[in-house]
Structure formats: structure tokens, C-alpha cells
Design a protein around this motif. Structure first.
Motif, PDB file in Angstrom:
ATOM      1  N   ASN A 177       0.820  -1.213   0.000  1.00 50.83           N
ATOM      2  CA  ASN A 177       0.000   0.000   0.000  1.00 50.83           C
ATOM      3  C   ASN A 177       0.851   1.260   0.000  1.00 50.83           C
ATOM      4  OD1 ASN A 177      -2.398  -1.453  -0.005  1.00 50.83           O
ATOM      5  ND2 ASN A 177      -2.568  -1.472   2.230  1.00 50.83           N
ATOM      6  N   SER A 178       1.866   1.297   0.847  1.00 51.76           N
ATOM      7  CA  SER A 178       2.683   2.509   0.964  1.00 51.76           C
ATOM      8  C   SER A 178       3.510   2.779  -0.288  1.00 51.76           C
ATOM      9  CB  SER A 178       3.601   2.419   2.184  1.00 51.76           C
ATOM     10  OG  SER A 178       4.507   1.339   2.069  1.00 51.76           O
ATOM     11  N   ASN A 179       3.873   1.704  -0.985  1.00 49.35           N
ATOM     12  CA  ASN A 179       4.661   1.859  -2.209  1.00 49.35           C
ATOM     13  C   ASN A 179       3.804   1.812  -3.476  1.00 49.35           C
ATOM     14  OD1 ASN A 179       7.736   1.752  -1.454  1.00 49.35           O
ATOM     15  ND2 ASN A 179       6.755   0.202  -0.160  1.00 49.35           N
ATOM     16  N   LYS A 180       2.501   1.565  -3.273  1.00 48.40           N
ATOM     17  CA  LYS A 180       1.571   1.517  -4.398  1.00 48.40           C
ATOM     18  C   LYS A 180       2.025   0.517  -5.462  1.00 48.40           C
ATOM     19  CE  LYS A 180      -0.197   6.236  -3.867  1.00 48.40           C
ATOM     20  NZ  LYS A 180       0.401   6.431  -2.533  1.00 48.40           N
ATOM     21  N   ILE A 181       2.267  -0.708  -5.011  1.00 47.94           N
ATOM     22  CA  ILE A 181       2.694  -1.759  -5.930  1.00 47.94           C
ATOM     23  C   ILE A 181       1.714  -2.928  -5.880  1.00 47.94           C
ATOM     24  CG2 ILE A 181       5.124  -1.127  -5.811  1.00 47.94           C
ATOM     25  CD1 ILE A 181       5.583  -3.290  -3.791  1.00 47.94           C
ATOM     26  N   ALA A 182       1.727  -3.749  -6.920  1.00 49.67           N
ATOM     27  CA  ALA A 182       0.837  -4.907  -7.006  1.00 49.67           C
ATOM     28  C   ALA A 182       1.121  -5.871  -5.860  1.00 49.67           C
ATOM     29  CB  ALA A 182       1.021  -5.602  -8.345  1.00 49.67           C
ATOM     30  N   PHE A 183       0.073  -6.545  -5.390  1.00 50.07           N
ATOM     31  CA  PHE A 183       0.213  -7.361  -4.184  1.00 50.07           C
ATOM     32  C   PHE A 183      -0.519  -8.691  -4.294  1.00 50.07           C
ATOM     33  CE2 PHE A 183      -1.351  -8.008   0.366  1.00 50.07           C
ATOM     34  CZ  PHE A 183      -0.158  -8.592   0.793  1.00 50.07           C
ATOM     35  N   LEU A 184       0.206  -9.762  -3.976  1.00 50.48           N
ATOM     36  CA  LEU A 184      -0.359 -11.102  -3.836  1.00 50.48           C
ATOM     37  C   LEU A 184      -0.333 -11.442  -2.353  1.00 50.48           C
ATOM     38  CD1 LEU A 184      -1.282 -13.894  -4.864  1.00 50.48           C
ATOM     39  CD2 LEU A 184       1.143 -14.474  -5.173  1.00 50.48           C
ATOM     40  N   PRO A 185      -1.479 -11.524  -1.681  1.00 52.90           N
ATOM     41  CA  PRO A 185      -1.512 -11.717  -0.225  1.00 52.90           C
ATOM     42  C   PRO A 185      -0.779 -12.953   0.288  1.00 52.90           C
ATOM     43  CG  PRO A 185      -3.646 -11.005  -1.011  1.00 52.90           C
ATOM     44  CD  PRO A 185      -2.832 -11.319  -2.233  1.00 52.90           C
ATOM     45  N   PHE A 186      -0.888 -14.086  -0.429  1.00 56.88           N
ATOM     46  CA  PHE A 186      -0.284 -15.317   0.075  1.00 56.88           C
ATOM     47  C   PHE A 186       0.190 -16.164  -1.099  1.00 56.88           C
ATOM     48  CE2 PHE A 186      -1.090 -19.536   2.499  1.00 56.88           C
ATOM     49  CZ  PHE A 186       0.239 -19.589   2.902  1.00 56.88           C
ATOM     50  N   LEU A 187       1.498 -16.256  -1.264  1.00 57.89           N
ATOM     51  CA  LEU A 187       2.078 -16.984  -2.389  1.00 57.89           C
ATOM     52  C   LEU A 187       1.602 -18.432  -2.448  1.00 57.89           C
ATOM     53  CD1 LEU A 187       4.334 -16.771  -4.672  1.00 57.89           C
ATOM     54  CD2 LEU A 187       5.808 -17.919  -3.006  1.00 57.89           C
ATOM     55  N   LEU A 188       1.491 -19.087  -1.284  1.00 58.06           N
ATOM     56  CA  LEU A 188       1.178 -20.517  -1.226  1.00 58.06           C
ATOM     57  C   LEU A 188      -0.315 -20.812  -1.075  1.00 58.06           C
ATOM     58  CD1 LEU A 188       4.111 -21.785   1.014  1.00 58.06           C
ATOM     59  CD2 LEU A 188       3.907 -21.901  -1.474  1.00 58.06           C
ATOM     60  N   GLU A 189      -1.148 -19.868  -1.439  1.00 60.65           N
ATOM     61  CA  GLU A 189      -2.595 -20.112  -1.374  1.00 60.65           C
ATOM     62  C   GLU A 189      -2.945 -21.369  -2.169  1.00 60.65           C
ATOM     63  OE1 GLU A 189      -6.645 -19.817  -0.740  1.00 60.65           O
ATOM     64  OE2 GLU A 189      -5.014 -18.716   0.236  1.00 60.65           O
ATOM     65  N   GLY A 190      -3.660 -22.305  -1.518  1.00 59.16           N
ATOM     66  CA  GLY A 190      -4.071 -23.535  -2.176  1.00 59.16           C
ATOM     67  C   GLY A 190      -3.017 -24.620  -2.186  1.00 59.16           C
ATOM     68  N   VAL A 191      -1.831 -24.326  -1.679  1.00 63.04           N
ATOM     69  CA  VAL A 191      -0.730 -25.297  -1.685  1.00 63.04           C
ATOM     70  C   VAL A 191      -0.270 -25.617  -0.260  1.00 63.04           C
ATOM     71  CG1 VAL A 191       1.621 -25.768  -2.473  1.00 63.04           C
ATOM     72  CG2 VAL A 191       0.047 -24.487  -3.932  1.00 63.04           C
ATOM     73  N   GLY A 192      -0.093 -24.593   0.562  1.00 65.33           N
ATOM     74  CA  GLY A 192       0.359 -24.794   1.929  1.00 65.33           C
ATOM     75  C   GLY A 192      -0.584 -25.681   2.722  1.00 65.33           C
ATOM     76  N   GLY A 193      -0.030 -26.708   3.342  1.00 70.59           N
ATOM     77  CA  GLY A 193      -0.837 -27.600   4.159  1.00 70.59           C
ATOM     78  C   GLY A 193      -1.526 -28.702   3.383  1.00 70.59           C
ATOM     79  N   GLU A 194      -1.283 -28.790   2.081  1.00 70.96           N
ATOM     80  CA  GLU A 194      -1.885 -29.836   1.248  1.00 70.96           C
ATOM     81  C   GLU A 194      -0.827 -30.900   0.964  1.00 70.96           C
ATOM     82  OE1 GLU A 194      -4.969 -29.945   0.608  1.00 70.96           O
ATOM     83  OE2 GLU A 194      -5.570 -27.914   1.153  1.00 70.96           O
ATOM     84  N   PRO A 195      -0.874 -32.056   1.653  1.00 69.50           N
ATOM     85  CA  PRO A 195       0.180 -33.076   1.525  1.00 69.50           C
ATOM     86  C   PRO A 195       0.471 -33.484   0.086  1.00 69.50           C
ATOM     87  CG  PRO A 195      -1.281 -33.618   3.338  1.00 69.50           C
ATOM     88  CD  PRO A 195      -1.928 -32.469   2.607  1.00 69.50           C
ATOM     89  N   GLU A 196      -0.561 -33.628  -0.716  1.00 67.32           N
ATOM     90  CA  GLU A 196      -0.364 -34.107  -2.080  1.00 67.32           C
ATOM     91  C   GLU A 196       0.302 -33.067  -2.986  1.00 67.32           C
ATOM     92  OE1 GLU A 196      -4.442 -32.194  -1.953  1.00 67.32           O
ATOM     93  OE2 GLU A 196      -3.157 -33.409  -0.656  1.00 67.32           O
ATOM     94  N   LEU A 197       0.374 -31.841  -2.516  1.00 68.26           N
ATOM     95  CA  LEU A 197       0.969 -30.772  -3.323  1.00 68.26           C
ATOM     96  C   LEU A 197       2.347 -30.356  -2.814  1.00 68.26           C
ATOM     97  CD1 LEU A 197      -2.181 -28.548  -3.908  1.00 68.26           C
ATOM     98  CD2 LEU A 197      -1.094 -30.135  -5.515  1.00 68.26           C
ATOM     99  N   ASN A 198       2.846 -31.124  -1.821  1.00 63.95           N
ATOM    100  CA  ASN A 198       4.164 -30.839  -1.269  1.00 63.95           C
ATOM    101  C   ASN A 198       5.062 -32.058  -1.390  1.00 63.95           C
ATOM    102  OD1 ASN A 198       4.143 -28.008   0.173  1.00 63.95           O
ATOM    103  ND2 ASN A 198       2.147 -28.923   0.550  1.00 63.95           N
ATOM    104  N   GLN A 199       6.353 -31.827  -1.408  1.00 67.01           N
ATOM    105  CA  GLN A 199       7.319 -32.903  -1.531  1.00 67.01           C
ATOM    106  C   GLN A 199       7.306 -33.775  -0.275  1.00 67.01           C
ATOM    107  OE1 GLN A 199      11.186 -31.496  -3.086  1.00 67.01           O
ATOM    108  NE2 GLN A 199      10.126 -29.662  -3.826  1.00 67.01           N
ATOM    109  N   SER A 200       8.114 -34.823  -0.273  1.00 64.26           N
ATOM    110  CA  SER A 200       8.105 -35.789   0.825  1.00 64.26           C
ATOM    111  C   SER A 200       8.445 -35.161   2.166  1.00 64.26           C
ATOM    112  CB  SER A 200       9.074 -36.943   0.533  1.00 64.26           C
ATOM    113  OG  SER A 200      10.399 -36.460   0.358  1.00 64.26           O
ATOM    114  N   ASP A 201       9.106 -34.011   2.137  1.00 62.65           N
ATOM    115  CA  ASP A 201       9.422 -33.346   3.397  1.00 62.65           C
ATOM    116  C   ASP A 201       8.205 -32.619   3.967  1.00 62.65           C
ATOM    117  OD1 ASP A 201       9.184 -31.172   1.689  1.00 62.65           O
ATOM    118  OD2 ASP A 201      11.278 -30.553   1.853  1.00 62.65           O
ATOM    119  N   GLY A 202       7.123 -32.597   3.205  1.00 67.01           N
ATOM    120  CA  GLY A 202       5.919 -31.916   3.658  1.00 67.01           C
ATOM    121  C   GLY A 202       6.080 -30.412   3.696  1.00 67.01           C
TER     122      GLY A 202
END
Length: 225
Positions: free
Chosen positions: A177-202
Motif C-alpha cells: 500500500n505505501s509503495n503503491k505496488i501490485a500485491f499477492l496476499p499469500f504466495l502458497l494459497e491452495g498449496v500450503g498444508g496440502e500433503p499431495e501438493l508438497n514434496q516428501s518433506d511436507g
């Protein structure tokens, strides 16, 4: 705006760490900063993805990391842009602030900043993280006044303390907001916490997980191109 998912957040504790002393040459070889790419033509504009292991595509081929997937989208649309993967596993905002001058030696037309997660996992004071991110943004703007910037947000697990976790996430929105730049709130939306979408290390996204990350980034980035 992408919906922020909160469940499974504990699996993100080390999602961007990759800075442990047990890393091997094979691990670091995957970091894109160690791979040279041919210079773009004079008519091609560079999109620099500056981040940590999530951008570098830790544990995957470089072609499976989201910057390469973004390049595929760009090529399919015949847009005059080249995706430059400047991800480095284990990078903190302090490290990024030290490294950015070297990255800026090449022309930069669009700059995607994905850093801060490692700071949060280490409990680095929020003021330092915000200050370092602002320094990076300032350096990019000073070197390339016409650059278009995008900031990718990150979350840390609640065991870091509720107030710290909440304030950590706010850093990114405040900076955008302060720099008036484009913003993605959460890079891992839909991926974080989903076992099937993460490597064996989870921890780190699989190739399929990186595809979703690429879609998350593209949803915001496309409007800058």
C-alpha cells in the motif's frame, strides 16, 4: 483477491527455510542464481523473480519452478518478456538486500519480490524485515524508475505467537500500500498444508504445487504486462 487459507499452516514452518547447514552441492545447484542464461534481445523485457527456495524451485528441476511456468504462459501469449529466476534457497531479507545490487546489473522491467518467510521463521524483529524489504524496493526503483513491482506475501505458523504472526503478515500489505505496488496476499494459497501438493518433506511444493503457485502469481502479474 485470493482467499487466504489458514488450515495446515503449521506445515509452512520450514517452507522457505532451506538454509540449514546440511544443504548439499546438489541442493544449491538447483538455485537459479547459479545458472547463466543468454541475454535477451533488445526488444525483450525482463521479469525478475527475486526470492528464496520457493522461487528457486527447491527439490525440482528449474523448469518446474513457477518462474519457468510463467515463462511458458508468456510464450503462449507471445508477449515480449523473459522470466529471470533470481531465487536463492535460504535467503532472508537481509541477504536479499545485500544481493540485490548484483541482480540489478541486468535490465529490470518487472520485479517480483518474494522474501520474508525465512525472517518470520527465525523470529527476526518485524521492524528489521520491513526495513530490509523497503530497502530492496527502494534500490530497484532508484536503479529503474519505470519498473513495475509486485510483492508476494507470506505467513508464519501461529506457534511464533499470535501477535507476531498477524503483524508479520501485515508487513506485506502495508508495504504494498505505501509503495503503491501490485500485491499477492499469500504466495502458497491452495498449496500450503496440502500433503499431495508438497514434496516428501511436507514442506516444499511439488511440481503440481508449483503449478498452483504459478497461477497465484499470474493472477496478479498479468495486469502488469
Amino acid at each position: 483477491m485470493l482467499k487466504i487459507r489458514t488450515y495446515g499452516i503449521l506445515l509452512l514452518m520450514l517452507c522457505v527455510a532451506c538454509s540449514n547447514p546440511d544443504s548439499t552441492p546438489e541442493d544449491t545447484a538447483n538455485d537459479s542464481t547459479q545458472k547463466e542464461t543468454p541475454p535477451p534481445s533488445s526488444s525483450t523485457k525482463n521479469i525478475v523473480f527475486f526470492g528464496n527456495s520457493l522461487t528457486a524451485g527447491y527439490g525440482l528441476d528449474l523448469a518446474e519452478a513457477y518462474p519457468a511456468l510463467i515463462q511458458a504462459k508468456i510464450d503462449s501469449l507471445k508477449l515480449p518478456y523473459k522470466a529471470v529466476n533470481a531465487g536463492l534457497s535460504g535467503e532472508t531479507t537481509a541477504g536479499g538486500n545485500s544481493r540485490i545490487d548484483w541482480i540489478l546489473k541486468q535490465p529490470v522491467h518487472v520485479f517480483v519480490l518474494e522474501l520474508g518467510g525465512n525472517d518470520g521463521l527465525r523470529g527476526i524483529p518485524l521492524e528489521e524485515t520491513e526495513k530490509n524489504l523497503q530497502k530492496i524496493i527502494n534500490k530497484v526503483k532508484e536503479k529503474y524508475p519505470d519498473v513495475k513491482l509486485m510483492l508476494a506475501g507470506m505467513r508464519v505458523p501461529p506457534n511464533m505467537g499470535k501477535q507476531y504472526s498477524e503483524n508479520f503478515h501485515k508487513i506485506f500489505e502495508n508495504l504494498a500500500n505505501s509503495n503503491k505496488i501490485a500485491f499477492l496476499p499469500f504466495l502458497l494459497e491452495g498449496v500450503g498444508g496440502e500433503p499431495e501438493l508438497n514434496q516428501s518433506d511436507g514442506i516444499h511444493p511439488t511440481a503440481e504445487g508449483q503449478k498452483i503457485v504459478a497461477e497465484n502469481v499470474w493472477a496478479v502479474l498479468k495486469d502488469l504486462l
